[in-house]
Structures are given as structure tokens and as C-alpha cells.
Design a protein around this motif. Structure first.
Motif, PDB file in Angstrom:
ATOM      1  N   MET A   1       0.523  -1.455  -0.273  1.00  0.00           N
ATOM      2  CA  MET A   1       0.172  -0.310   0.136  1.00  0.00           C
ATOM      3  C   MET A   1       1.186   1.504  -0.155  1.00  0.00           C
ATOM      4  O   MET A   1       2.373   1.331   1.458  1.00  0.00           O
ATOM      5  CB  MET A   1      -1.099   0.133   1.215  1.00  0.00           C
ATOM      6  N   LYS A   2       0.895   2.256  -0.930  1.00  0.00           N
ATOM      7  CA  LYS A   2       1.132   3.593  -1.255  1.00  0.00           C
ATOM      8  C   LYS A   2       1.292   4.663   0.499  1.00  0.00           C
ATOM      9  O   LYS A   2      -0.463   3.767   1.344  1.00  0.00           O
ATOM     10  CB  LYS A   2       0.931   4.344  -1.667  1.00  0.00           C
ATOM     11  N   ARG A   3       2.121   4.611   0.552  1.00  0.00           N
ATOM     12  CA  ARG A   3       2.201   5.733   2.194  1.00  0.00           C
ATOM     13  C   ARG A   3       0.956   6.369   2.380  1.00  0.00           C
ATOM     14  O   ARG A   3      -0.081   6.944   3.367  1.00  0.00           O
ATOM     15  CB  ARG A   3       3.884   6.177   2.113  1.00  0.00           C
ATOM     16  N   GLU A   4       1.075   7.431   1.233  1.00  0.00           N
ATOM     17  CA  GLU A   4      -0.343   8.265   1.044  1.00  0.00           C
ATOM     18  C   GLU A   4      -2.129   8.049   1.547  1.00  0.00           C
ATOM     19  O   GLU A   4      -2.394   7.671   2.463  1.00  0.00           O
ATOM     20  CB  GLU A   4      -0.830   8.980   0.349  1.00  0.00           C
ATOM     21  N   ALA A   5      -1.776   6.460   1.148  1.00  0.00           N
ATOM     22  CA  ALA A   5      -3.477   5.632   0.960  1.00  0.00           C
ATOM     23  C   ALA A   5      -2.891   4.903   3.080  1.00  0.00           C
ATOM     24  O   ALA A   5      -4.260   5.462   3.181  1.00  0.00           O
ATOM     25  CB  ALA A   5      -3.213   4.398   0.367  1.00  0.00           C
ATOM     26  N   LEU A   6      -2.048   4.566   3.634  1.00  0.00           N
ATOM     27  CA  LEU A   6      -1.639   4.178   3.936  1.00  0.00           C
ATOM     28  C   LEU A   6      -2.592   4.912   5.109  1.00  0.00           C
ATOM     29  O   LEU A   6      -3.045   5.099   6.653  1.00  0.00           O
ATOM     30  CB  LEU A   6      -0.311   3.248   5.218  1.00  0.00           C
ATOM     31  N   PHE A   7      -1.263   6.325   5.664  1.00  0.00           N
ATOM     32  CA  PHE A   7      -1.423   7.566   6.173  1.00  0.00           C
ATOM     33  C   PHE A   7      -2.776   7.845   6.732  1.00  0.00           C
ATOM     34  O   PHE A   7      -3.561   8.344   7.860  1.00  0.00           O
ATOM     35  CB  PHE A   7      -0.679   8.099   6.393  1.00  0.00           C
ATOM     36  N   TYR A 149       5.450  10.535  21.238  1.00  0.00           N
ATOM     37  CA  TYR A 149       4.119   9.167  20.536  1.00  0.00           C
ATOM     38  C   TYR A 149       4.056   8.691  18.350  1.00  0.00           C
ATOM     39  O   TYR A 149       3.646   7.720  18.520  1.00  0.00           O
ATOM     40  CB  TYR A 149       2.921   9.731  20.372  1.00  0.00           C
ATOM     41  N   THR A 150       4.423  10.265  18.035  1.00  0.00           N
ATOM     42  CA  THR A 150       4.289   9.807  16.811  1.00  0.00           C
ATOM     43  C   THR A 150       5.608   8.656  16.370  1.00  0.00           C
ATOM     44  O   THR A 150       5.501   7.791  15.498  1.00  0.00           O
ATOM     45  CB  THR A 150       4.327  10.463  16.335  1.00  0.00           C
ATOM     46  N   ALA A 151       7.056   8.544  17.327  1.00  0.00           N
ATOM     47  CA  ALA A 151       7.726   7.681  16.569  1.00  0.00           C
ATOM     48  C   ALA A 151       7.320   6.709  17.626  1.00  0.00           C
ATOM     49  O   ALA A 151       8.150   5.913  16.291  1.00  0.00           O
ATOM     50  CB  ALA A 151       9.004   8.692  17.101  1.00  0.00           C
ATOM     51  N   ARG A 152       6.660   6.717  18.097  1.00  0.00           N
ATOM     52  CA  ARG A 152       6.543   5.256  18.502  1.00  0.00           C
ATOM     53  C   ARG A 152       5.574   4.058  18.140  1.00  0.00           C
ATOM     54  O   ARG A 152       6.105   3.512  17.488  1.00  0.00           O
ATOM     55  CB  ARG A 152       6.120   5.411  20.414  1.00  0.00           C
ATOM     56  N   ILE A 153       4.407   4.900  17.948  1.00  0.00           N
ATOM     57  CA  ILE A 153       3.693   4.164  16.939  1.00  0.00           C
ATOM     58  C   ILE A 153       4.176   4.131  15.215  1.00  0.00           C
ATOM     59  O   ILE A 153       3.797   2.710  14.801  1.00  0.00           O
ATOM     60  CB  ILE A 153       2.453   5.175  16.415  1.00  0.00           C
ATOM     61  N   HIS A 157       4.930   0.254  13.497  1.00  0.00           N
ATOM     62  CA  HIS A 157       4.645  -0.427  12.227  1.00  0.00           C
ATOM     63  C   HIS A 157       5.339  -0.256  11.570  1.00  0.00           C
ATOM     64  O   HIS A 157       4.486  -0.579  10.409  1.00  0.00           O
ATOM     65  CB  HIS A 157       3.073   0.527  12.174  1.00  0.00           C
ATOM     66  N   GLY A 158       6.169  -0.705  11.408  1.00  0.00           N
ATOM     67  CA  GLY A 158       7.423  -0.948  11.149  1.00  0.00           C
ATOM     68  C   GLY A 158       7.634  -0.240   9.212  1.00  0.00           C
ATOM     69  O   GLY A 158       8.552   0.068   8.514  1.00  0.00           O
ATOM     70  N   LEU A 159       6.757   1.436  10.127  1.00  0.00           N
ATOM     71  CA  LEU A 159       7.080   2.516   9.329  1.00  0.00           C
ATOM     72  C   LEU A 159       9.195   3.282   9.167  1.00  0.00           C
ATOM     73  O   LEU A 159       9.005   3.478   7.924  1.00  0.00           O
ATOM     74  CB  LEU A 159       6.299   4.099   9.524  1.00  0.00           C
ATOM     75  N   VAL A 160       9.293   3.450  10.404  1.00  0.00           N
ATOM     76  CA  VAL A 160      10.255   3.466  10.357  1.00  0.00           C
ATOM     77  C   VAL A 160      11.605   2.595  11.452  1.00  0.00           C
ATOM     78  O   VAL A 160      10.980   2.455  11.922  1.00  0.00           O
ATOM     79  CB  VAL A 160      11.000   4.973  10.500  1.00  0.00           C
ATOM     80  N   PRO A 161      12.676   2.904  11.379  1.00  0.00           N
ATOM     81  CA  PRO A 161      13.373   1.949  12.616  1.00  0.00           C
ATOM     82  C   PRO A 161      13.392   2.701  13.937  1.00  0.00           C
ATOM     83  O   PRO A 161      12.608   4.107  13.684  1.00  0.00           O
ATOM     84  CB  PRO A 161      15.070   2.017  11.623  1.00  0.00           C
ATOM     85  N   GLU A 162      13.784   2.306  14.534  1.00  0.00           N
ATOM     86  CA  GLU A 162      13.343   3.118  16.398  1.00  0.00           C
ATOM     87  C   GLU A 162      14.502   4.188  16.434  1.00  0.00           C
ATOM     88  O   GLU A 162      14.125   5.049  16.540  1.00  0.00           O
ATOM     89  CB  GLU A 162      14.076   1.803  16.965  1.00  0.00           C
ATOM     90  N   GLU A 163      15.095   3.858  15.771  1.00  0.00           N
ATOM     91  CA  GLU A 163      16.274   5.061  15.779  1.00  0.00           C
ATOM     92  C   GLU A 163      15.914   6.299  14.763  1.00  0.00           C
ATOM     93  O   GLU A 163      17.230   7.296  14.866  1.00  0.00           O
ATOM     94  CB  GLU A 163      18.080   4.478  15.672  1.00  0.00           C
ATOM     95  N   ALA A 164      14.977   6.618  14.021  1.00  0.00           N
ATOM     96  CA  ALA A 164      14.896   7.620  13.079  1.00  0.00           C
ATOM     97  C   ALA A 164      15.081   8.330  13.747  1.00  0.00           C
ATOM     98  O   ALA A 164      14.294   8.909  14.819  1.00  0.00           O
ATOM     99  CB  ALA A 164      13.608   7.297  12.230  1.00  0.00           C
ATOM    100  N   GLY A 165      15.441   9.912  13.467  1.00  0.00           N
ATOM    101  CA  GLY A 165      15.335  11.190  14.109  1.00  0.00           C
ATOM    102  C   GLY A 165      14.666  11.641  13.702  1.00  0.00           C
ATOM    103  O   GLY A 165      13.565  11.621  12.931  1.00  0.00           O
ATOM    104  N   GLU A 168      13.914  12.814   9.900  1.00  0.00           N
ATOM    105  CA  GLU A 168      13.417  11.977   8.873  1.00  0.00           C
ATOM    106  C   GLU A 168      12.319  11.258   9.037  1.00  0.00           C
ATOM    107  O   GLU A 168      11.073  10.954   8.051  1.00  0.00           O
ATOM    108  CB  GLU A 168      14.060  10.455   8.684  1.00  0.00           C
ATOM    109  N   LEU A 169      11.252  11.496   9.895  1.00  0.00           N
ATOM    110  CA  LEU A 169       9.764  11.177  10.290  1.00  0.00           C
ATOM    111  C   LEU A 169       8.997  12.183   9.443  1.00  0.00           C
ATOM    112  O   LEU A 169       7.833  11.954   9.408  1.00  0.00           O
ATOM    113  CB  LEU A 169      10.061  11.422  12.286  1.00  0.00           C
ATOM    114  N   ARG A 170       9.730  13.690  10.020  1.00  0.00           N
ATOM    115  CA  ARG A 170       8.503  14.151   9.273  1.00  0.00           C
ATOM    116  C   ARG A 170       8.313  14.463   7.832  1.00  0.00           C
ATOM    117  O   ARG A 170       7.454  14.486   7.468  1.00  0.00           O
ATOM    118  CB  ARG A 170       9.405  15.945   9.580  1.00  0.00           C
ATOM    119  N   GLU A 171       9.300  14.874   7.568  1.00  0.00           N
ATOM    120  CA  GLU A 171       9.915  14.160   5.877  1.00  0.00           C
ATOM    121  C   GLU A 171       9.154  13.216   5.585  1.00  0.00           C
ATOM    122  O   GLU A 171       8.298  12.883   4.695  1.00  0.00           O
ATOM    123  CB  GLU A 171      11.439  13.474   5.617  1.00  0.00           C
TER     124      GLU A 171
END
Length: 216
Positions: A1-7, A149-153, A157-165, A168-171
Motif C-alpha cells: 500500500m502506498k504511504r499516502e493511502a496508508l496514512f 508518540y508519533t515516533a513510537r507508533i 508499525h514498521g514505518l521507520v527504524p526505532e532510531e529514526a530522527g 526523517e519522521l517529519r519527511e
């Protein structure tokens, strides 16, 4: 699923379970910006008590609060915790508003979003989350806000690594979604509510979570 549709599907699932968030709870962009400083490293209940103190001081404007003695400002901010640090950070923001914006933070809404963000980040004590909160919730810019909260979720859900800054999350959201301030506002608020209620650091309640169906 594309990211836009997933979000967007996640957004719809949270909306169905939670209803409207009505965030940020402030009457004016200035109150919101002050609250963003005071909410650092504390919960909103504590920050809101400090905001109420400031509003009751008779000096609730950028110029008015700048005119308060440091000891008085610190005492008003005591309910927010770390009140000496926050008094210094708030004064830095107030100085910027007076010096660069003529005392009116809403004037920043006339700037290009990138320039406005860079100017806020140049204020000592204003980090990315605080800057993006002011831009999004205070001024209506489509600048996605990331928090713990955003980072943990996203990590669970496997969208980013736990160490993502932060960047990276904002982008992740800025690249996937249309630049829609109302969408960013509600989606971020929903993540906060889900993080508080279900996606906890320890003992997450995944089975009952509005986002449980999206787990990998």
C-alpha cells in the motif's frame, strides 16, 4: 500500500474511534506559541496552569511579558516545571517576536514557511517540535509535527527504524501527504491520543488500539 493511502486509512480509523481532537487548545496564536514552550518536557495540564498564570498577570502580550522581571516570570511559570529554563526560553521567543515581528507573532504567518521555520529554529530553546507546533497549530502552515508518540507508533508499525530522527519522521509524512494543515493538525493530535491511550512505552494495548489492524 502506498504511504499516502496508508496514512489516510490510519487517519480515518482513528477518527472513527476517537472523534475530533480539537487541538491545540488556545484562544490565539500567541497563546499557542507560549504554550508550546511551556509544554516542553511536561504534560499539557501543567503547562496550561502556567499559561493561565501568565494570562492572569495583566501582561499577556509579547511586549508585556518581556517587561516582567525574571523572578516574577519564573514564579508564574512554576507549574510547568523547569521554570527557570522555560522562563529563559520564553524570553528568547518573546524577544524574537518583538524584534522581528513588531510584537505580533501572527506576522510570521506572512513569511514563507521554510524561512519562518528557520527563524524559529534560530531562537535558542526552540527545537523542531516546538517550531513545527507553532507553525502548524498557531499559524496554519502545513508543517507536520513529530513527537515521541508519533515516533513510537511509526516504529511499532514498521514505518521507520526505532532510531529514526526527527527530520526523517517529519519527511515521512511531508513527502507522502498533501500539504494540508488541517490534515496534519488532526493526524498529529490523533497520534498523541493513541500514544497516550494505547501505544504506551510499556504494556501497549495493541488488541484494542484503533491502529491495531495496521500492525505488520
Amino acid at each position: 500500500m502506498k504511504r499516502e493511502a496508508l496514512f489516510l486509512r490510519m487517519h480515518e480509523a482513528m477518527a472513527a474511534a476517537l472523534g475530533p481532537s480539537g487541538w491545540w487548545p488556545a484562544e490565539t496564536p500567541f497563546e499557542m506559541a507560549v504554550g508550546a514552550i511551556l509544554a516542553q518536557n511536561t504534560n499539557w495540564a501543567n503547562a496550561s496552569r502556567a499559561v493561565a498564570n501568565l494570562k492572569g498577570s495583566g501582561a499577556f502580550s509579547a511586549r508585556g511579558l518581556c517587561g516582567l522581571e525574571t523572578a516574577r516570570l519564573e514564579e508564574l511559570l512554576r507549574p510547568a516545571g523547569h521554570f527557570r529554563v522555560k522562563a529563559a526560553r520564553l524570553r528568547n521567543l518573546l524577544d524574537f517576536v518583538v524584534r522581528e515581528l513588531g510584537g505580533d507573532i501572527e506576522a510570521l504567518g506572512n513569511w514563507d514557511m521554510t524561512a519562518a521555520r528557520e527563524a524559529l529554529l534560530a531562537v535558542r530553546g526552540v527545537g523542531p517540535e516546538t517550531a513545527d507546533s507553532i507553525l502548524l497549530y498557531g499559524l496554519g502552515f502545513p508543517s507536520f509535527v513529530v513527537d515521541a508518540y508519533t515516533a513510537r507508533i511509526c516504529a511499532r508499525h514498521g514505518l521507520v527504524p526505532e532510531e529514526a530522527g526527527y527530520d526523517e519522521l517529519r519527511e515521512l509524512f511531508m513527502d507522502a501527504l498533501p500539504a494540508d494543515a488541517a490534515l496534519f493538525n488532526e493526524l498529529h493530535a490523533q497520534f498523541v491520543r493513541v500514544g497516550n491511550g494505547w501505544c504506551r512505552p510499556r504494556g501497549p494495548r495493541c488488541g484494542a488500539c484503533p491502529l491495531g489492524e495496521f500492525l505488520p
